[in-house]
Design an enzyme around this catalytic site. Structure first.
Site, PDB file in Angstrom:
ATOM      1  N   PRO A 128      35.346  54.814  38.055  1.00  0.00           N
ATOM      2  CA  PRO A 128      36.418  55.717  38.860  1.00  0.00           C
ATOM      3  C   PRO A 128      35.342  56.263  39.907  1.00  0.00           C
ATOM      4  CG  PRO A 128      36.789  56.384  36.492  1.00  0.00           C
ATOM      5  CD  PRO A 128      35.589  55.423  36.382  1.00  0.00           C
ATOM      6  N   TRP A 156      38.823  48.450  36.353  1.00  0.00           N
ATOM      7  CA  TRP A 156      39.186  47.252  37.044  1.00  0.00           C
ATOM      8  C   TRP A 156      38.288  45.984  36.251  1.00  0.00           C
ATOM      9  CZ3 TRP A 156      43.059  48.865  39.271  1.00  0.00           C
ATOM     10  CH2 TRP A 156      43.060  50.025  40.104  1.00  0.00           C
ATOM     11  N   HIS A 339      57.219  29.765  57.039  1.00  0.00           N
ATOM     12  CA  HIS A 339      58.128  29.682  56.394  1.00  0.00           C
ATOM     13  C   HIS A 339      59.316  30.808  56.742  1.00  0.00           C
ATOM     14  CE1 HIS A 339      55.934  27.401  53.325  1.00  0.00           C
ATOM     15  NE2 HIS A 339      56.809  27.252  52.802  1.00  0.00           N
ATOM     16  N   GLU A 364      34.620  41.903  43.318  1.00  0.00           N
ATOM     17  CA  GLU A 364      33.321  41.366  43.448  1.00  0.00           C
ATOM     18  C   GLU A 364      32.622  41.819  45.007  1.00  0.00           C
ATOM     19  OE1 GLU A 364      32.257  38.228  41.212  1.00  0.00           O
ATOM     20  OE2 GLU A 364      34.246  38.055  39.973  1.00  0.00           O
TER      21      GLU A 364
END
Ligand code: CAA
Length: 380
Positions: A128, A156, A339, A364
């Site tokens: 944390p 995580w 789009h 990472e």
């Protein structure tokens, strides 16, 4: 200098592409919506030898290197980034350090099970209060006879909900701070005192498992120490050099998916009496996407090639991750723009690509951490 794939890499690329096209493309939206991967995907990856792609043959793996892993991850992530990160973490953050730093007994115990996917691996570094500043980690492991007693919380953790083994970085020398006194421990997930949290509800890569993992008085045999006591931070960093190549490959795959979707739509969608792809404004977007994707792939392959040769590639892996992750987000943004409103809905998978791309600039090592690694290397 040769920019082509050799016969072995071509075969591996084709195998991964076929798996991605036939098994992952049709499932990717489902993975995203259900918040987990289909169990069949785990079994199929076992049949194809993907869990053990970089595990040596003597331990039941395919014995391939980082270049092969990069090629495979690009194909898989082009179809499903949730599957891609699961496989990347398993191979590059668990299999690789075990192979490199493990004792023979540790390799015999874990690598064959990792190679088949019978055991999935997870890497526990972040806490944390220790995210980008990984060296400030506080999880402790106190020696008590033949065991370490581990206390602390990791967050995580990719593959957290599926893991059979955690590679956890813990402070083994009391009173030390920063990188000193950190060790790497292999912690079987079935030990008493481990609590795996609920899956995080994420913006993207929703089919992958991300959890908190809490260790309360977990007794881990001393024999599970990976590498040298108190010197595990270097294992964490060296391992991330490989992991970052994996995430950069993921970003290349997502970027490619965006380019393919954008090309297809720009040929189909007509405005002002012709396909929008005939307007230069659209063509320039496609050209920039293609150029950045190709440049990203070259950075990835160079870093992977260096790592396969046993050379330190911290700078090259960071450059690959920095550039490829920015490219993935650039491509996702341009693809959605091409789009228009339709891309902003779930009528197209473009909105998933947009969400999936975002994480590549975060995990990472966030983008600015990659810049720190690169800047330190060039100014050293
Ligand atoms: N290989 C080997 N050794 C290395 C190394 C490497 N790549 N990088 C650093 N080291 C060594 C250093 O040489 C140093 O050793 P000495 O003390 O003997 O000189 C030691 O490790 C400490 O290094 P630093 O002084 O550079 O450490 P720092 O505190 O300044 O941190 C950092 C550097 C680059 C900022 C690092 O903390 C970092 O990478 N932070 C980001 C963390 C991160 O990427 N977290 C990802 C979590 S995992 C995840 O996301 C996975 C997932 O589930 C998908």
């Amino acid at each position: 200098m040769d920019f082509g794939l050799d016969e072995e890499l071509t075969l591996v690329r084709d195998m991964a592409r076929s798996f991605a096209d036939t098994e992952l493309m049709p499932r990717a939206t489902k993975h995203d919506r259900q918040g987990t991967l289909d169990r069949e995907v785990f079994a199929l990856m076992k049949d194809l030898g993907l869990w053990g792609l970089t595990i040596p043959e003597e331990y039941g793996g395919a014995g391939l290197g980082n270049q092969a892993l990069a090629v495979v991850l690009e194909e898989i992530n082009r179809a499903c980034a949730s599957t891609g990160v699961t496989l990347s973490v398993h191979n590059s953050l668990i299999g690789a350090p075990l192979r490199k730093f493990g004792t023979e007994a540790q390799k015999r115990e874990w690598l064959p099970k990792l190679a088949t996917g019978e055991v999935i691996g997870a890497y526990c570094l972040t806490e944390p209060n220790a995210g980008s500043d990984a060296a400030s980690l506080r999880t402790t492991a106190r020696l008590d006879g033949d065991h370490f007693v581990v206390d602390g919380t990791k967050v995580w953790v990719t593959n957290g909900g599926w893991a059979g083994v955690f590679l956890a970085y813990v402070r083994t020398e009391p009173g030390t701070s920063r990188a000193k006194g950190v060790s790497a421990l292999l912690i079987p997930a079935n030990l008493p005192g481990i609590r795996v949290g609920k899956p995080e509800k994420k913006c993207g890569i929703r089919g992958s498992s991300t959890t908190e993992v809490e260790f309360s008085g977990v007794r881990v045999p001393k024999a599970n120490l990976l590498g040298t006591l108190h010197d595990g931070f270097k294992i964490a960093m060296d391992t991330l050099d490989g992991g970052r190549i994996g995430i950069a490959s993921q970003a290349v795959g997502i970027g490619r998916a965006c380019l393919e979707a954008a090309v297809k739509y720009s040929k189909e969608r007509e405005q002002f009496g012709k396909p929008i792809g005939e307007f230069q404004a659209i063509q320039w977007k496609l050209a920039d996407m293609a150029t950045r994707i190709d440049a990203s792939r070259l950075l990835v392959q160079k870093a992977a090639w260096m790592r396969d040769r046993g050379e330190r590639c911290s700078q090259q892996a960071a450059e690959a991750k920095l550039f490829a992750s920015q490219t993935a987000n650039f491509c996702a943004d341009e693809c959605l723009q091409i789009h228009g409103g339709a891309g902003y809905t779930d009528h197209f998978h473009v909105e998933r690509l947009f969400r999936d791309a975002r994480i590549t600039e975060i995990y990472e090592g966030a983008t600015d951490i990659q810049r720190i690694v690169i800047a330190r290397a060039v100014t050293a």
